[in-house]
Write a protein that holds these residues in place. Structure first.
Motif, PDB file in Angstrom:
ATOM      1  N   ILE A 122      -6.614  -1.700  -2.816  1.00 59.15           N
ATOM      2  CA  ILE A 122      -6.087  -2.573  -3.873  1.00 59.15           C
ATOM      3  C   ILE A 122      -5.232  -3.686  -3.270  1.00 59.15           C
ATOM      4  N   SER A 123      -4.412  -3.358  -2.291  1.00 59.43           N
ATOM      5  CA  SER A 123      -3.538  -4.354  -1.664  1.00 59.43           C
ATOM      6  C   SER A 123      -4.354  -5.446  -0.985  1.00 59.43           C
ATOM      7  N   SER A 140     -10.382  -4.299   3.255  1.00 62.22           N
ATOM      8  CA  SER A 140     -10.496  -4.899   1.932  1.00 62.22           C
ATOM      9  C   SER A 140     -10.212  -6.398   1.982  1.00 62.22           C
ATOM     10  N   LEU A 175      -6.660   4.216  -1.319  1.00 62.89           N
ATOM     11  CA  LEU A 175      -6.834   3.426  -2.541  1.00 62.89           C
ATOM     12  C   LEU A 175      -5.775   2.333  -2.621  1.00 62.89           C
ATOM     13  N   SER A 218       0.836  -1.211   0.000  1.00 65.36           N
ATOM     14  CA  SER A 218       0.000   0.000   0.000  1.00 65.36           C
ATOM     15  C   SER A 218       0.867   1.256   0.000  1.00 65.36           C
ATOM     16  N   LEU A 257      -5.811  -7.794  -3.566  1.00 60.57           N
ATOM     17  CA  LEU A 257      -4.781  -8.669  -4.128  1.00 60.57           C
ATOM     18  C   LEU A 257      -4.424  -9.795  -3.165  1.00 60.57           C
TER      19      LEU A 257
END
Length: 249
Positions: A175-176, A126, A171, A101, A179
Protein backbone atom coordinates in the motif's frame (compact mmCIF):
# COMPACT_ATOMS: atom_id res chain seq x y z
CA UNK A 1 33.00 19.88 -11.97
CA UNK A 2 33.42 17.92 -15.21
CA UNK A 3 30.62 15.82 -16.66
CA UNK A 4 32.69 12.65 -16.29
CA UNK A 5 33.27 13.38 -12.61
CA UNK A 6 29.56 13.96 -12.03
CA UNK A 7 28.71 10.71 -13.82
CA UNK A 8 31.27 8.86 -11.68
CA UNK A 9 29.77 10.24 -8.45
CA UNK A 10 26.27 9.36 -9.64
CA UNK A 11 27.28 5.79 -10.55
CA UNK A 12 29.12 5.36 -7.25
CA UNK A 13 26.08 6.47 -5.25
CA UNK A 14 23.82 4.04 -7.11
CA UNK A 15 25.87 1.12 -5.77
CA UNK A 16 27.32 2.57 -2.56
CA UNK A 17 24.04 3.50 -0.86
CA UNK A 18 22.37 0.07 -1.31
CA UNK A 19 25.59 -1.67 -0.21
CA UNK A 20 25.76 0.51 2.90
CA UNK A 21 22.10 -0.10 3.73
CA UNK A 22 22.33 -3.89 3.39
CA UNK A 23 25.65 -3.94 5.25
CA UNK A 24 24.07 -2.03 8.13
CA UNK A 25 21.36 -4.68 8.42
CA UNK A 26 24.00 -7.42 8.56
CA UNK A 27 25.97 -5.54 11.22
CA UNK A 28 22.85 -5.22 13.37
CA UNK A 29 22.20 -8.94 12.99
CA UNK A 30 25.82 -9.72 13.96
CA UNK A 31 25.45 -7.56 17.08
CA UNK A 32 22.15 -9.29 17.84
CA UNK A 33 23.69 -12.77 17.65
CA UNK A 34 26.99 -11.92 19.33
CA UNK A 35 26.19 -9.37 22.01
CA UNK A 36 22.55 -8.28 22.27
CA UNK A 37 20.01 -11.07 21.65
CA UNK A 38 17.31 -8.83 23.11
CA UNK A 39 17.43 -6.71 19.95
CA UNK A 40 15.01 -9.20 18.44
CA UNK A 41 12.29 -7.86 20.76
CA UNK A 42 12.38 -4.32 19.29
CA UNK A 43 9.89 -5.09 16.54
CA UNK A 44 6.45 -3.67 15.85
CA UNK A 45 3.88 -4.64 18.48
CA UNK A 46 0.48 -3.67 17.01
CA UNK A 47 -1.87 -1.49 19.05
CA UNK A 48 0.69 -1.03 21.84
CA UNK A 49 2.45 2.27 22.55
CA UNK A 50 5.74 0.53 23.31
CA UNK A 51 5.46 -1.16 19.95
CA UNK A 52 5.63 2.14 18.04
CA UNK A 53 9.42 2.22 18.31
CA UNK A 54 9.50 -0.93 16.20
CA UNK A 55 8.30 1.09 13.23
CA UNK A 56 11.84 2.48 12.98
CA UNK A 57 13.85 -0.49 14.29
CA UNK A 58 12.03 -3.50 12.82
CA UNK A 59 13.52 -3.31 9.26
CA UNK A 60 16.98 -3.83 10.78
CA UNK A 61 16.02 -6.85 12.90
CA UNK A 62 15.71 -10.44 11.64
CA UNK A 63 14.81 -13.72 13.26
CA UNK A 64 17.65 -15.80 11.78
CA UNK A 65 20.25 -15.92 9.04
CA UNK A 66 17.78 -17.38 6.53
CA UNK A 67 15.33 -14.56 7.18
CA UNK A 68 18.13 -12.03 6.70
CA UNK A 69 19.42 -13.69 3.52
CA UNK A 70 16.01 -13.78 1.84
CA UNK A 71 15.53 -10.05 2.46
CA UNK A 72 19.06 -8.88 1.62
CA UNK A 73 19.20 -9.89 -2.05
CA UNK A 74 15.92 -8.31 -3.21
CA UNK A 75 16.57 -5.28 -1.01
CA UNK A 76 19.92 -4.69 -2.69
CA UNK A 77 18.63 -5.23 -6.25
CA UNK A 78 15.56 -3.04 -5.76
CA UNK A 79 17.56 -0.30 -4.02
CA UNK A 80 20.01 -0.15 -6.93
CA UNK A 81 17.08 0.19 -9.36
CA UNK A 82 15.53 2.87 -7.16
CA UNK A 83 18.71 4.96 -6.90
CA UNK A 84 19.46 4.59 -10.61
CA UNK A 85 16.05 5.55 -12.01
CA UNK A 86 14.64 7.72 -9.20
CA UNK A 87 17.70 9.26 -7.56
CA UNK A 88 16.01 12.54 -6.52
CA UNK A 89 13.24 10.86 -4.53
CA UNK A 90 14.98 7.61 -3.56
CA UNK A 91 15.68 8.52 0.07
CA UNK A 92 12.14 9.82 0.53
CA UNK A 93 10.74 6.51 -0.72
CA UNK A 94 12.99 4.51 1.61
CA UNK A 95 12.58 6.59 4.77
CA UNK A 96 8.88 7.37 4.37
CA UNK A 97 8.32 3.79 3.23
CA UNK A 98 9.79 2.44 6.47
CA UNK A 99 7.61 4.75 8.54
CA UNK A 100 4.33 4.34 6.64
CA UNK A 101 4.55 0.56 6.13
CA UNK A 102 5.49 0.16 9.80
CA UNK A 103 2.58 2.34 10.89
CA UNK A 104 0.12 0.34 8.77
CA UNK A 105 1.52 -2.84 10.31
CA UNK A 106 1.06 -1.38 13.79
CA UNK A 107 -2.57 -0.55 12.98
CA UNK A 108 -3.71 -3.76 11.26
CA UNK A 109 -1.23 -6.30 12.60
CA UNK A 110 -1.90 -9.28 14.83
CA UNK A 111 -0.65 -9.17 18.44
CA UNK A 112 2.86 -10.38 17.69
CA UNK A 113 6.44 -9.16 17.21
CA UNK A 114 6.75 -8.04 13.57
CA UNK A 115 10.37 -7.78 12.40
CA UNK A 116 12.33 -7.83 9.15
CA UNK A 117 13.02 -5.68 6.07
CA UNK A 118 10.40 -7.48 3.97
CA UNK A 119 7.97 -4.58 4.46
CA UNK A 120 10.51 -2.24 2.84
CA UNK A 121 11.09 -4.76 0.05
CA UNK A 122 7.36 -4.66 -0.71
CA UNK A 123 7.47 -0.86 -0.66
CA UNK A 124 10.17 -0.89 -3.35
CA UNK A 125 8.49 -3.57 -5.47
CA UNK A 126 5.17 -1.74 -5.37
CA UNK A 127 6.64 1.71 -5.97
CA UNK A 128 8.90 0.73 -8.88
CA UNK A 129 6.12 -1.24 -10.58
CA UNK A 130 3.36 1.37 -10.30
CA UNK A 131 5.72 4.27 -10.96
CA UNK A 132 6.76 2.74 -14.27
CA UNK A 133 3.11 2.20 -15.24
CA UNK A 134 2.18 5.80 -14.38
CA UNK A 135 5.23 7.23 -16.17
CA UNK A 136 4.27 5.71 -19.54
CA UNK A 137 7.95 5.76 -20.55
CA UNK A 138 9.32 2.66 -22.25
CA UNK A 139 12.41 2.36 -20.02
CA UNK A 140 10.40 2.55 -16.81
CA UNK A 141 7.68 0.25 -18.16
CA UNK A 142 10.41 -2.27 -19.04
CA UNK A 143 11.68 -1.96 -15.47
CA UNK A 144 8.16 -2.60 -14.14
CA UNK A 145 7.86 -5.73 -16.26
CA UNK A 146 11.22 -6.93 -15.01
CA UNK A 147 10.10 -6.40 -11.41
CA UNK A 148 6.98 -8.45 -12.08
CA UNK A 149 9.08 -11.18 -13.67
CA UNK A 150 11.45 -11.35 -10.68
CA UNK A 151 9.13 -10.69 -7.76
CA UNK A 152 5.59 -11.09 -9.07
CA UNK A 153 5.01 -14.19 -6.95
CA UNK A 154 5.44 -12.07 -3.82
CA UNK A 155 1.89 -10.78 -4.24
CA UNK A 156 0.54 -13.93 -2.59
CA UNK A 157 2.33 -13.11 0.66
CA UNK A 158 0.22 -10.03 1.31
CA UNK A 159 -2.42 -12.55 2.38
CA UNK A 160 -2.31 -14.85 5.42
CA UNK A 161 -1.15 -17.91 3.48
CA UNK A 162 1.79 -18.88 5.70
CA UNK A 163 2.06 -19.19 9.45
CA UNK A 164 4.69 -17.14 11.25
CA UNK A 165 4.97 -14.60 8.43
CA UNK A 166 4.01 -10.94 8.80
CA UNK A 167 1.63 -10.62 5.89
CA UNK A 168 0.45 -7.37 7.48
CA UNK A 169 3.92 -5.87 6.97
CA UNK A 170 3.90 -7.01 3.35
CA UNK A 171 0.46 -5.51 2.78
CA UNK A 172 1.56 -2.28 4.46
CA UNK A 173 4.58 -2.12 2.15
CA UNK A 174 2.45 -2.76 -0.94
CA UNK A 175 0.00 0.00 0.00
CA UNK A 176 2.82 2.42 0.86
CA UNK A 177 4.59 1.88 -2.46
CA UNK A 178 1.38 2.48 -4.39
CA UNK A 179 0.70 5.69 -2.46
CA UNK A 180 4.21 7.00 -3.12
CA UNK A 181 3.89 6.18 -6.82
CA UNK A 182 0.73 8.33 -6.88
CA UNK A 183 2.20 11.13 -4.75
CA UNK A 184 5.42 11.32 -6.80
CA UNK A 185 3.74 10.66 -10.16
CA UNK A 186 4.94 14.04 -11.49
CA UNK A 187 8.57 13.13 -10.81
CA UNK A 188 8.88 10.91 -13.85
CA UNK A 189 11.77 10.52 -16.23
CA UNK A 190 10.82 12.26 -19.46
CA UNK A 191 12.01 10.85 -22.77
CA UNK A 192 14.88 12.68 -24.44
CA UNK A 193 13.86 15.18 -27.09
CA UNK A 194 16.31 15.43 -29.94
CA UNK A 195 17.04 18.68 -31.74
CA UNK A 196 14.78 17.79 -34.68
CA UNK A 197 11.91 17.05 -32.26
CA UNK A 198 11.83 20.59 -30.91
CA UNK A 199 8.87 22.78 -32.02
CA UNK A 200 11.16 25.58 -33.27
CA UNK A 201 13.48 23.29 -35.25
CA UNK A 202 14.63 24.67 -38.62
CA UNK A 203 16.42 22.43 -41.11
CA UNK A 204 18.24 25.36 -42.68
CA UNK A 205 19.98 26.12 -39.39
CA UNK A 206 21.05 22.56 -38.71
CA UNK A 207 24.87 22.44 -39.05
CA UNK A 208 24.79 18.71 -39.80
CA UNK A 209 22.29 18.96 -42.67
CA UNK A 210 24.36 21.69 -44.31
CA UNK A 211 26.74 18.92 -45.38
CA UNK A 212 24.05 17.42 -47.66
CA UNK A 213 22.29 18.68 -50.77
CA UNK A 214 18.57 18.41 -51.58
CA UNK A 215 19.04 14.86 -52.89
CA UNK A 216 20.81 13.69 -49.75
CA UNK A 217 24.27 13.66 -51.33
CA UNK A 218 27.18 14.60 -49.11
CA UNK A 219 28.81 17.92 -49.98
CA UNK A 220 31.67 19.83 -48.47
CA UNK A 221 31.03 23.50 -47.76
CA UNK A 222 34.57 24.74 -48.07
CA UNK A 223 35.58 27.79 -50.03
CA UNK A 224 37.30 27.06 -53.37
CA UNK A 225 40.54 28.60 -52.11
CA UNK A 226 40.57 26.28 -49.13
CA UNK A 227 39.90 23.25 -51.31
CA UNK A 228 42.76 24.14 -53.65
CA UNK A 229 45.01 24.72 -50.69
CA UNK A 230 44.22 21.30 -49.31
CA UNK A 231 44.85 19.68 -52.66
CA UNK A 232 48.08 21.58 -53.29
CA UNK A 233 50.93 19.29 -54.22
CA UNK A 234 53.38 21.49 -52.39
CA UNK A 235 51.41 21.30 -49.15
CA UNK A 236 50.86 17.55 -49.33
CA UNK A 237 54.21 16.66 -50.76
CA UNK A 238 56.03 13.94 -48.84
CA UNK A 239 59.78 14.08 -48.83
CA UNK A 240 61.65 10.83 -48.33
CA UNK A 241 65.39 10.84 -47.70
CA UNK A 242 67.53 7.72 -48.10
CA UNK A 243 70.92 7.55 -46.43
CA UNK A 244 73.43 5.02 -47.75
CA UNK A 245 76.42 4.01 -45.70
CA UNK A 246 79.11 2.14 -47.53
CA UNK A 247 80.24 -0.99 -45.79
CA UNK A 248 84.00 -1.17 -45.27
CA UNK A 249 85.93 -4.46 -45.55
Amino acid sequence: MSQNHQHFRYSTGVIAYPVFFVLLIWIVFWMQVRFFPAIKNFGVYPQKLEGLSGIVFSPFIHADIQHLYHNSIPLFILSVALFYFYRKISWKVILYGILLSGLITWIIGRPSNHIGASGLVYVLVSFIFFKGVFAKHYRLIALSLMIIFLYGSMIWYVFPVKDGMSWEGHLGGLISGLLFAIIFRKSVAKPERYVWQQPDYNEDDDPFLKHFDEDGNFIENLEPEEILKDLSLEENKVKITYTFKEKKD
